[in-house]
Design an enzyme around this catalytic site. Sequence first.
Site, PDB file in Angstrom:
ATOM      1  CG  HIS A 415      -1.576   1.273   1.535  1.00  0.00           C
ATOM      2  ND1 HIS A 415      -2.868   1.558   1.133  1.00  0.00           N
ATOM      3  CD2 HIS A 415      -1.137   2.373   2.213  1.00  0.00           C
ATOM      4  CE1 HIS A 415      -3.172   2.776   1.541  1.00  0.00           C
ATOM      5  NE2 HIS A 415      -2.145   3.284   2.207  1.00  0.00           N
ATOM      6  CD  GLU A 416       2.341   3.501   3.742  1.00  0.00           C
ATOM      7  OE1 GLU A 416       2.749   4.598   3.302  1.00  0.00           O
ATOM      8  OE2 GLU A 416       1.296   3.380   4.415  1.00  0.00           O
ATOM      9  CG  HIS A 419       0.561   6.277  -0.633  1.00  0.00           C
ATOM     10  ND1 HIS A 419      -0.633   6.847  -1.010  1.00  0.00           N
ATOM     11  CD2 HIS A 419       0.325   5.673   0.560  1.00  0.00           C
ATOM     12  CE1 HIS A 419      -1.545   6.606  -0.097  1.00  0.00           C
ATOM     13  NE2 HIS A 419      -0.997   5.886   0.869  1.00  0.00           N
ATOM     14  CG  ASP A 497      -6.491   0.636   0.681  1.00  0.00           C
ATOM     15  OD1 ASP A 497      -5.368   0.626   1.203  1.00  0.00           O
ATOM     16  OD2 ASP A 497      -7.527   1.001   1.280  1.00  0.00           O
TER      17      ASP A 497
END
Length: 557
Positions: A415-416, A419, A497
């Site tokens: 998820h990170e 980004h 997500d």
Amino acid sequence: MGRDADSAEQRDAAAGPAQRRTKSSEERDAAVDAQAAIVLQKGTLDDVIDGIQIGLLVVTLICLIFVAVFGSSLPDIFPVTRPVYDAVLGVPDLVRGVPAAAERAWAEFPRTADEAAQLWAVWGAWFGEALHGLPYKECVLVFSWAMYLWETKLNIRQRDRLHEVRRPLAISSFISRQVYLEANAYGLDKSSLALVRDAVGQVQTTLIIVYDLIPMLWYAVGDLAEAHLGLGAEYEITHSVLFFVAATAVSTVLSLPFDVYSTFVVERKHGFNKQTWGLFVSDAVKSFLLVVIFGGPLVAVFLWVIGVAGPRFYLYTWALLAVVQLLAIVIYPTVIQPLFNKFEPLPAGELREAIEALASRLHFPLKKLYVVDGSKRSSHSNAYVFGFFKSKRIVIYDTLIGQCTTEEIVAIVGHELGHWKMNHVPRMLAMAQIQTFLVFFAFGCFVGEEAMYASFGARTAPVMLGFVFFQYLYEPLGSVLQFCSNVVSRINEFQADAFSKKLGYGKQLAAGLIKLQIENKSTMNPDPLYSAYHYSHPPLVERLNALDNPHVARKTE
């Protein structure tokens, strides 16, 4: 007595497994019921809130009765109601005048660059004249109380949700009633503290504005600087830095009781706080010194740029702050945060191999992989990515490692990395730069307005004081821009997500999010309006629904 104890133990030993399970189930039910009673219980703060709401309702009904009885005679009997009465009567005329006003606006709309320049000049002259007669102090008080009442109303709506003991159907399959109630009890304690903190803060703000305490502090610092350091009025930048330090010290002292209560009462009560008093004091001192060490020179440079740049100083101060923000992104995790936490390389093993394999798969330029001792202060968990260009670092809290499985942690890291892959950080930085530019451009309209300084009780017009006064004026616009930033942030979270789901970690990410929600005792069923206004991350149910959607983020190789 000994024989009775022995016989009791023998009876317990003779009891069958079914009886023991029944006893254990009854104990769990009793614990849940006790927790539900805590959540349902309304204390003094709730009684005060209910009393205020009932009082406002009664006042509204009385006003309606007066209007119905006295009608058009009301302004003559109660002259104070005249402005409201005239405003209400003027609404129909205002509505009927909208088409004509729109037609005039279209007729006067500039078609050429010269017409646009002329219109800009006319508006600028009108705006400048309006600033001269603006009741600044009164406007700030109205803005401040309007924002306080709006946010308090949202907090009360959220508090009503936290008093609920029935789980919503959307979460009942994966959140036990005990966990739901514990999260609500934690949320209620935080809500109580926030309501009291906000009320005290609003009273403090009102007193500061009404009694001109900001100029009072400014002149007190100036008198001390002149008496003990020989610094006269010509040392405005030095005076401003000393004022900044004094104001920071006052703000720290005023917030300290709430920080202590939050850390050693609320967080400890719910099993999160791990800090000792010594560590708390050490952190407070370090934080204050860092603000002074970095903030003082920044204030000096900021004022120097304004002094030499002229009327278009906002372009240069905006550029200055943009550079400072970029430097802060580099300095904070590498220089400042290690002053508070210990960073160590993630030990070799399954988790390290899995994260490095994911980074290699995505061509992520991973330079360092750290684990940080977040458990030294709190049981809350987190993971994040930082760094520029080809030098990226991943940081994982030790609490996260203790709470989730390897696959769940990899899903959270995915998820990170989402980004990073979708450039969310640069986009949010760009939004921050737009907001910063708006702040300084608007400040440029007010910095030379003597009426503003006089309204707040200042005898002179130093730039530092003007910026402090302007921040109060800017607060409503700042809240709107923060809301917009939260909307974009929530969109980014959904996209990150989805990115993790495409990597094949949809189920693991959902399981990890549920565990984090449970371990952090985050609110399971927030009020929609409260979460829309305050939350930078979507509520858990919305994120799980998006992950469960079979038409969103199909797995890719």
